[in-house]
Design a protein around this motif. Sequence first.
Motif, PDB file in Angstrom:
ATOM      1  N   ASP A 253       2.130  -7.159 -10.333  1.00 18.68           N
ATOM      2  CA  ASP A 253       1.118  -7.057  -9.269  1.00 18.68           C
ATOM      3  C   ASP A 253       0.954  -5.597  -8.830  1.00 18.68           C
ATOM      4  O   ASP A 253       0.223  -5.296  -7.889  1.00 18.68           O
ATOM      5  CB  ASP A 253       1.521  -7.931  -8.071  1.00 18.68           C
ATOM      6  N   GLY A 254       1.688  -4.682  -9.501  1.00 20.83           N
ATOM      7  CA  GLY A 254       1.580  -3.261  -9.157  1.00 20.83           C
ATOM      8  C   GLY A 254       2.524  -2.837  -8.044  1.00 20.83           C
ATOM      9  O   GLY A 254       2.465  -1.715  -7.572  1.00 20.83           O
ATOM     10  N   HIS A 255       3.442  -3.742  -7.650  1.00 24.24           N
ATOM     11  CA  HIS A 255       4.400  -3.306  -6.610  1.00 24.24           C
ATOM     12  C   HIS A 255       5.483  -2.456  -7.242  1.00 24.24           C
ATOM     13  O   HIS A 255       5.798  -2.607  -8.441  1.00 24.24           O
ATOM     14  CB  HIS A 255       4.989  -4.501  -5.848  1.00 24.24           C
ATOM     15  N   THR A 256       6.041  -1.590  -6.443  1.00 29.80           N
ATOM     16  CA  THR A 256       7.223  -0.835  -6.841  1.00 29.80           C
ATOM     17  C   THR A 256       8.094  -0.767  -5.597  1.00 29.80           C
ATOM     18  O   THR A 256       7.581  -0.817  -4.475  1.00 29.80           O
ATOM     19  CB  THR A 256       6.850   0.554  -7.412  1.00 29.80           C
ATOM     20  N   ALA A 257       9.434  -0.655  -5.787  1.00 30.04           N
ATOM     21  CA  ALA A 257      10.365  -0.898  -4.676  1.00 30.04           C
ATOM     22  C   ALA A 257       9.915  -2.215  -4.025  1.00 30.04           C
ATOM     23  O   ALA A 257       9.589  -3.160  -4.731  1.00 30.04           O
ATOM     24  CB  ALA A 257      10.396   0.286  -3.733  1.00 30.04           C
ATOM     25  N   SER A 258       9.812  -2.302  -2.694  1.00 30.62           N
ATOM     26  CA  SER A 258       9.199  -3.517  -2.106  1.00 30.62           C
ATOM     27  C   SER A 258       7.885  -3.161  -1.427  1.00 30.62           C
ATOM     28  O   SER A 258       7.519  -3.707  -0.380  1.00 30.62           O
ATOM     29  CB  SER A 258      10.158  -4.243  -1.167  1.00 30.62           C
TER      30      SER A 258
END
Length: 239
Positions: A146-151
């Motif tokens: 979904d394109g998240h990185t870290a939170s």
Amino acid sequence: MKTPELDLPSGIETHFSETPQEAAQQLADTVAEFLRGRLHSAERASLAVSGGSTPLPFFQALSRKTLDWGRVDVLLVDERWVDETHEDSNTKLVKENLLQSNAAVAQFLSIKQSGSTPEESLGAAETELTNLMRPLDVLVLGMGNDGHTASLFPDAPELSHAMNVKNRDALAAMTPPSQTHERITLTYALMREARFIALHLKGNDKLETLKRACSRPNDVLEMPVRGFLKSGLRVYWSP
Ligand SMILES: O=C1O[C@H](COP(=O)(O)O)[C@@H](O)[C@H](O)[C@H]1O
């Protein structure tokens, strides 16, 4: 292996490997070398790592590296709001795979402090990081499809605050409706200034997601990983 085609912004280094083990080994070699270099000129060095499934072989390879681990501060870039014994706990993953072997003497700074929600524990978690020198030395990120990185999740109501470059807090509480657990994450402002930033990916799906992220690089709230697609980033990928 045919080298994957990627139209990344200029100045991004790519390291494509045949296997996850090879990618993990390459990344561990480079991170260990970078930490050794920092420890020549600084009293302590910091290493911020991601959770999830991708980093496991990297953690195991890095834990065996010879360096002055007693002077290294290890922290997670994000944590899920679960007990440390839970299988989704990033802390459990780090303790069982990275803080082992030579790295067992590193200092672990826990971003999950007591409290029934991430919001409630933010103060204590910020205090835990008080002595951490800015900028971070090493930051190893992962990425979700979904394109998240870290939170930094696209659907989290707290995203703009957590990604605001003027936000000087180290941490933010995140409640993305798409996720089972609430989260705590390092802020974008803290992470983006790290001296060494790597994006560690596994699988063709992640490559497709990265291509999607590169296609509209400016909309960082749609895909927060875009905030890191800049000159200096090192991408480590394997199928
Ligand atoms: O939930 C998370 O997901 C990302 C990606 O995880 P992966 O299992 O696809 O490697 C991870 O980078 C993040 O730290 C984690 O909390």
